[in-house]
Design an enzyme around this catalytic site. Sequence first.
Site, PDB file in Angstrom:
ATOM      1  N   ASP A 287      12.491 -41.252   3.826  1.00 10.41           N
ATOM      2  CA  ASP A 287      12.819 -41.340   2.402  1.00 10.41           C
ATOM      3  C   ASP A 287      14.015 -42.280   2.241  1.00 10.41           C
ATOM      4  O   ASP A 287      15.081 -42.036   2.809  1.00 10.41           O
ATOM      5  CB  ASP A 287      13.169 -39.945   1.862  1.00 10.41           C
ATOM      6  CG  ASP A 287      13.210 -39.910   0.346  1.00 10.41           C
ATOM      7  OD1 ASP A 287      13.615 -40.923  -0.264  1.00 10.41           O
ATOM      8  OD2 ASP A 287      12.855 -38.866  -0.231  1.00 10.41           O
TER       9      ASP A 287
ATOM     10  N   LYS B  58      18.552 -44.682  -4.925  1.00 11.77           N
ATOM     11  CA  LYS B  58      19.613 -44.627  -5.929  1.00 11.77           C
ATOM     12  C   LYS B  58      20.970 -44.473  -5.256  1.00 11.77           C
ATOM     13  O   LYS B  58      21.122 -43.727  -4.303  1.00 11.77           O
ATOM     14  CB  LYS B  58      19.360 -43.462  -6.896  1.00 11.77           C
ATOM     15  CG  LYS B  58      18.110 -43.629  -7.739  1.00 11.77           C
ATOM     16  CD  LYS B  58      17.939 -42.485  -8.721  1.00 11.77           C
ATOM     17  CE  LYS B  58      16.691 -42.685  -9.581  1.00 11.77           C
ATOM     18  NZ  LYS B  58      16.481 -41.569 -10.533  1.00 11.77           N
TER      19      LYS B  58
ATOM     20  N   THR C 252       0.669 -47.094   8.537  1.00 11.31           N
ATOM     21  CA  THR C 252       0.725 -45.756   7.969  1.00 11.31           C
ATOM     22  C   THR C 252       0.557 -45.802   6.455  1.00 11.31           C
ATOM     23  O   THR C 252       0.660 -46.862   5.833  1.00 11.31           O
ATOM     24  CB  THR C 252       2.060 -45.076   8.305  1.00 11.31           C
ATOM     25  OG1 THR C 252       3.116 -45.725   7.560  1.00 11.31           O
ATOM     26  CG2 THR C 252       2.371 -45.179   9.796  1.00 11.31           C
TER      27      THR C 252
ATOM     28  N   GLU D 228       3.702 -47.119   4.940  1.00 11.38           N
ATOM     29  CA  GLU D 228       3.812 -48.550   5.171  1.00 11.38           C
ATOM     30  C   GLU D 228       2.889 -49.318   4.231  1.00 11.38           C
ATOM     31  O   GLU D 228       3.276 -50.362   3.678  1.00 11.38           O
ATOM     32  CB  GLU D 228       3.471 -48.870   6.624  1.00 11.38           C
ATOM     33  CG  GLU D 228       3.642 -50.326   6.993  1.00 11.38           C
ATOM     34  CD  GLU D 228       3.468 -50.583   8.475  1.00 11.38           C
ATOM     35  OE1 GLU D 228       3.766 -51.712   8.914  1.00 11.38           O
ATOM     36  OE2 GLU D 228       3.040 -49.652   9.199  1.00 11.38           O
TER      37      GLU D 228
END
Length: 240
Positions: free
Chosen positions: A140, A144, A208, A211
């Site tokens: 992840d 932000k 993946t 990806e």
Amino acid sequence: MTEGHASTSPPRPTGVRTTKRRGRTSTAQIQALAALGEVWQVGADDVTTARRRAAAFGRTGPLLVDLGVGDGRATIDWAVRRPDADVVAIELHRPGIVKLLRALDATGPANVRVIEDDALAVLDAVEPGSVRAVRVLFPDPWPKRRHVARRLVDRRFVTHMAEILEPGGVLHLATDWADYAQHMASMVATEPRFVRDEAAGRPARPITAYEQRGLDARRTIVDLVFHLDGSRPSGPTDRG
């Protein structure tokens, strides 16, 4: 940190910087976890020492750790390419775990074990110098600014990887976010025991799901591969 290794850093909260969230689980997925987990899943304590891993795998081989499994394809491919190794996949996202368990049940290979737990908590208990490779594919990115502190790869993570990897061991990071790639590189640069393999390119793996999302969004895929140089002293560096 590993047991017996004191740290001056404050403890990190578990459950917030793990590979992925648990996700919703259907009745069928719960049933699959119960049935297939008995064969393929192990507990965090089962991989902390060579003796315990031998019991979990029925043998002893080089330890490869996959942090996050996505849809399971990359983990299975890694295990197929390395039949000599014991591949441990650590994940919290239950739908992803179920996909991996079902694939393992259908075709194997037999050298994979799955842990449903916080990745950092598991790695903190692993014996120093016992891991051949750690791989983190498309974690992840927390793009932000206010969420950057939640990123898995930070200085403490990198330092601990240098402790659990064996000399010559590999740390492989991949992301499709340019900012996170720069962040990863800067974090690893703080640990002088790691040497970047500039010629590594894209290590062999299937594309993946995460990806592919990056490719579809026209983001550049960045693979960062580092080797642990056991002859180098630990400590801060001003590289990078």
